[in-house]
Design a protein around this motif. Structure first.
Motif, PDB file in Angstrom:
ATOM      1  N   HIS A 151      40.480  45.405  46.644  1.00 27.84           N
ATOM      2  CA  HIS A 151      41.799  45.690  46.600  1.00 27.84           C
ATOM      3  C   HIS A 151      42.030  45.263  45.001  1.00 27.84           C
ATOM      4  CE1 HIS A 151      46.076  45.547  46.789  1.00 27.84           C
ATOM      5  NE2 HIS A 151      45.881  46.216  47.893  1.00 27.84           N
ATOM      6  N   GLY A 152      42.934  46.426  44.595  1.00 30.65           N
ATOM      7  CA  GLY A 152      43.181  46.582  43.207  1.00 30.65           C
ATOM      8  C   GLY A 152      43.975  44.920  42.497  1.00 30.65           C
ATOM      9  N   ALA A 153      44.403  44.344  43.738  1.00 27.36           N
ATOM     10  CA  ALA A 153      45.090  43.178  43.345  1.00 27.36           C
ATOM     11  C   ALA A 153      44.013  41.990  42.934  1.00 27.36           C
ATOM     12  CB  ALA A 153      46.140  42.618  44.165  1.00 27.36           C
ATOM     13  N   GLN A 154      42.784  42.191  43.768  1.00 27.59           N
ATOM     14  CA  GLN A 154      41.818  41.236  43.521  1.00 27.59           C
ATOM     15  C   GLN A 154      41.102  40.804  42.304  1.00 27.59           C
ATOM     16  OE1 GLN A 154      39.489  42.521  47.170  1.00 27.59           O
ATOM     17  NE2 GLN A 154      38.936  40.444  47.295  1.00 27.59           N
ATOM     18  N   GLN A 155      40.636  39.900  41.852  1.00 27.75           N
ATOM     19  CA  GLN A 155      40.051  39.567  40.733  1.00 27.75           C
ATOM     20  C   GLN A 155      38.619  39.626  41.087  1.00 27.75           C
ATOM     21  OE1 GLN A 155      41.126  38.552  37.359  1.00 27.75           O
ATOM     22  NE2 GLN A 155      43.316  39.260  38.076  1.00 27.75           N
ATOM     23  N   ILE A 156      37.837  40.062  40.079  1.00 30.49           N
ATOM     24  CA  ILE A 156      36.356  39.983  40.194  1.00 30.49           C
ATOM     25  C   ILE A 156      35.813  38.390  39.699  1.00 30.49           C
ATOM     26  CG2 ILE A 156      34.378  40.830  39.326  1.00 30.49           C
ATOM     27  CD1 ILE A 156      35.463  43.604  38.889  1.00 30.49           C
ATOM     28  N   PRO A 157      35.051  37.955  40.551  1.00 30.67           N
ATOM     29  CA  PRO A 157      34.757  36.648  40.270  1.00 30.67           C
ATOM     30  C   PRO A 157      33.779  36.665  38.825  1.00 30.67           C
ATOM     31  CG  PRO A 157      33.831  37.196  42.502  1.00 30.67           C
ATOM     32  CD  PRO A 157      34.475  38.324  41.834  1.00 30.67           C
TER      33      PRO A 157
ATOM     34  N   GLN B  16      34.219  52.414  37.913  1.00 30.81           N
ATOM     35  CA  GLN B  16      35.122  52.428  38.762  1.00 30.81           C
ATOM     36  C   GLN B  16      35.858  53.535  39.059  1.00 30.81           C
ATOM     37  OE1 GLN B  16      37.874  49.004  38.651  1.00 30.81           O
ATOM     38  NE2 GLN B  16      38.677  49.852  36.744  1.00 30.81           N
ATOM     39  N   ILE B  17      36.458  53.958  40.365  1.00 32.32           N
ATOM     40  CA  ILE B  17      37.299  54.906  40.478  1.00 32.32           C
ATOM     41  C   ILE B  17      38.368  54.011  41.425  1.00 32.32           C
ATOM     42  CG2 ILE B  17      35.807  56.930  40.165  1.00 32.32           C
ATOM     43  CD1 ILE B  17      35.571  57.173  43.210  1.00 32.32           C
ATOM     44  N   VAL B  18      39.429  54.538  41.470  1.00 33.99           N
ATOM     45  CA  VAL B  18      40.497  54.074  42.227  1.00 33.99           C
ATOM     46  C   VAL B  18      40.972  55.075  43.422  1.00 33.99           C
ATOM     47  CG1 VAL B  18      43.043  53.084  42.268  1.00 33.99           C
ATOM     48  CG2 VAL B  18      41.334  52.794  40.154  1.00 33.99           C
ATOM     49  N   GLU B  19      40.855  54.366  44.631  1.00 35.43           N
ATOM     50  CA  GLU B  19      41.547  55.340  45.853  1.00 35.43           C
ATOM     51  C   GLU B  19      42.449  54.316  46.527  1.00 35.43           C
ATOM     52  OE1 GLU B  19      42.264  57.893  48.312  1.00 35.43           O
ATOM     53  OE2 GLU B  19      40.769  58.387  46.879  1.00 35.43           O
ATOM     54  N   GLY B  20      43.658  54.859  46.349  1.00 37.84           N
ATOM     55  CA  GLY B  20      44.895  54.184  46.812  1.00 37.84           C
ATOM     56  C   GLY B  20      44.903  52.839  46.150  1.00 37.84           C
ATOM     57  N   SER B  21      44.904  51.888  46.857  1.00 45.77           N
ATOM     58  CA  SER B  21      45.098  50.396  46.084  1.00 45.77           C
ATOM     59  C   SER B  21      43.673  49.823  46.052  1.00 45.77           C
ATOM     60  CB  SER B  21      45.947  49.403  46.919  1.00 45.77           C
ATOM     61  OG  SER B  21      45.635  49.504  48.302  1.00 45.77           O
ATOM     62  N   PHE B  22      42.731  50.490  46.320  1.00 42.25           N
ATOM     63  CA  PHE B  22      41.299  50.083  46.268  1.00 42.25           C
ATOM     64  C   PHE B  22      40.511  50.594  44.933  1.00 42.25           C
ATOM     65  CE2 PHE B  22      42.510  49.922  50.571  1.00 42.25           C
ATOM     66  CZ  PHE B  22      41.993  48.496  50.894  1.00 42.25           C
ATOM     67  N   ARG B  23      39.653  49.543  44.536  1.00 41.36           N
ATOM     68  CA  ARG B  23      38.741  49.917  43.374  1.00 41.36           C
ATOM     69  C   ARG B  23      37.207  49.955  43.922  1.00 41.36           C
ATOM     70  NH1 ARG B  23      39.467  45.109  39.392  1.00 41.36           N
ATOM     71  NH2 ARG B  23      37.785  46.310  38.036  1.00 41.36           N
ATOM     72  N   ILE B  24      36.736  51.081  43.836  1.00 39.31           N
ATOM     73  CA  ILE B  24      35.167  51.306  44.136  1.00 39.31           C
ATOM     74  C   ILE B  24      34.519  51.152  42.663  1.00 39.31           C
ATOM     75  CG2 ILE B  24      33.694  52.906  45.091  1.00 39.31           C
ATOM     76  CD1 ILE B  24      36.025  54.374  46.476  1.00 39.31           C
TER      77      ILE B  24
ATOM     78  N   ARG C  68      38.691  58.038  53.428  1.00 35.45           N
ATOM     79  CA  ARG C  68      38.733  58.318  52.019  1.00 35.45           C
ATOM     80  C   ARG C  68      38.082  57.655  51.146  1.00 35.45           C
ATOM     81  NH1 ARG C  68      44.605  57.358  53.250  1.00 35.45           N
ATOM     82  NH2 ARG C  68      44.631  55.902  51.744  1.00 35.45           N
ATOM     83  N   LEU C  69      37.915  56.421  51.284  1.00 33.87           N
ATOM     84  CA  LEU C  69      36.951  55.502  50.383  1.00 33.87           C
ATOM     85  C   LEU C  69      35.638  55.809  50.286  1.00 33.87           C
ATOM     86  CD1 LEU C  69      38.261  51.922  51.310  1.00 33.87           C
ATOM     87  CD2 LEU C  69      38.759  53.209  49.051  1.00 33.87           C
TER      88      LEU C  69
ATOM     89  N   HIS D 226      32.225  45.180  52.520  1.00 30.99           N
ATOM     90  CA  HIS D 226      33.602  45.516  52.168  1.00 30.99           C
ATOM     91  C   HIS D 226      34.387  46.404  52.934  1.00 30.99           C
ATOM     92  CE1 HIS D 226      32.510  43.678  48.018  1.00 30.99           C
ATOM     93  NE2 HIS D 226      32.684  42.609  48.592  1.00 30.99           N
ATOM     94  N   LEU D 227      33.734  47.476  53.319  1.00 30.51           N
ATOM     95  CA  LEU D 227      34.291  48.720  53.914  1.00 30.51           C
ATOM     96  C   LEU D 227      34.897  48.082  55.534  1.00 30.51           C
ATOM     97  CD1 LEU D 227      32.547  51.630  53.007  1.00 30.51           C
ATOM     98  CD2 LEU D 227      34.839  51.320  52.379  1.00 30.51           C
TER      99      LEU D 227
END
Length: 95
Positions: A86-92, A62-70, A34-35, A12-13
């Motif tokens: 990405h925060g807009a993505q759905q987890i399958p 999860q933690i959020v960094e910018g617009s990404f979910r870790i 940053r991630l 993913h990175l």
């Protein structure tokens, strides 16, 4: 506690870097840096992240960094980073 980045999270990175680098290689490096640096927070404060609602398991957070979910999983001996999305993505959905 030790933080282990799974192969999936590393992929993913790499994908995040490649996508951003199309327009700005220096910014792509900063985002990935940053991630990955958020590992320090996870290592020191594993419970600082919110539970991931899609899973409903207290150990998956999860933690959020910018617009990404870790997204990470807390084990007894280490923490596994499972995904960086990405925060807009759905987890399958799980089957």
């Amino acid at each position: 506690m030790k933080v282990h980045w799974t192969d999936t999270a590393r992929d993913h990175l790499r994908a995040i870097h490649a996508y951003i680098a199309k327009n700005s290689p220096p910014y792509a490096l900063r985002v990935v840096d940053r991630l990955t640096r958020r590992s320090q927070q996870i290592a020191q404060f594993p419970l600082s992240g919110r539970e991931v609602a899609e899973f409903g398991v207290p150990q998956i957070r999860q933690i959020v960094e910018g617009s990404f979910r870790i997204i990470y999983y807390i084990k007894a001996d280490q923490i596994d980073v499972l995904a960086v999305i990405h925060g807009a993505q759905q987890i399958p959905p799980r089957e």
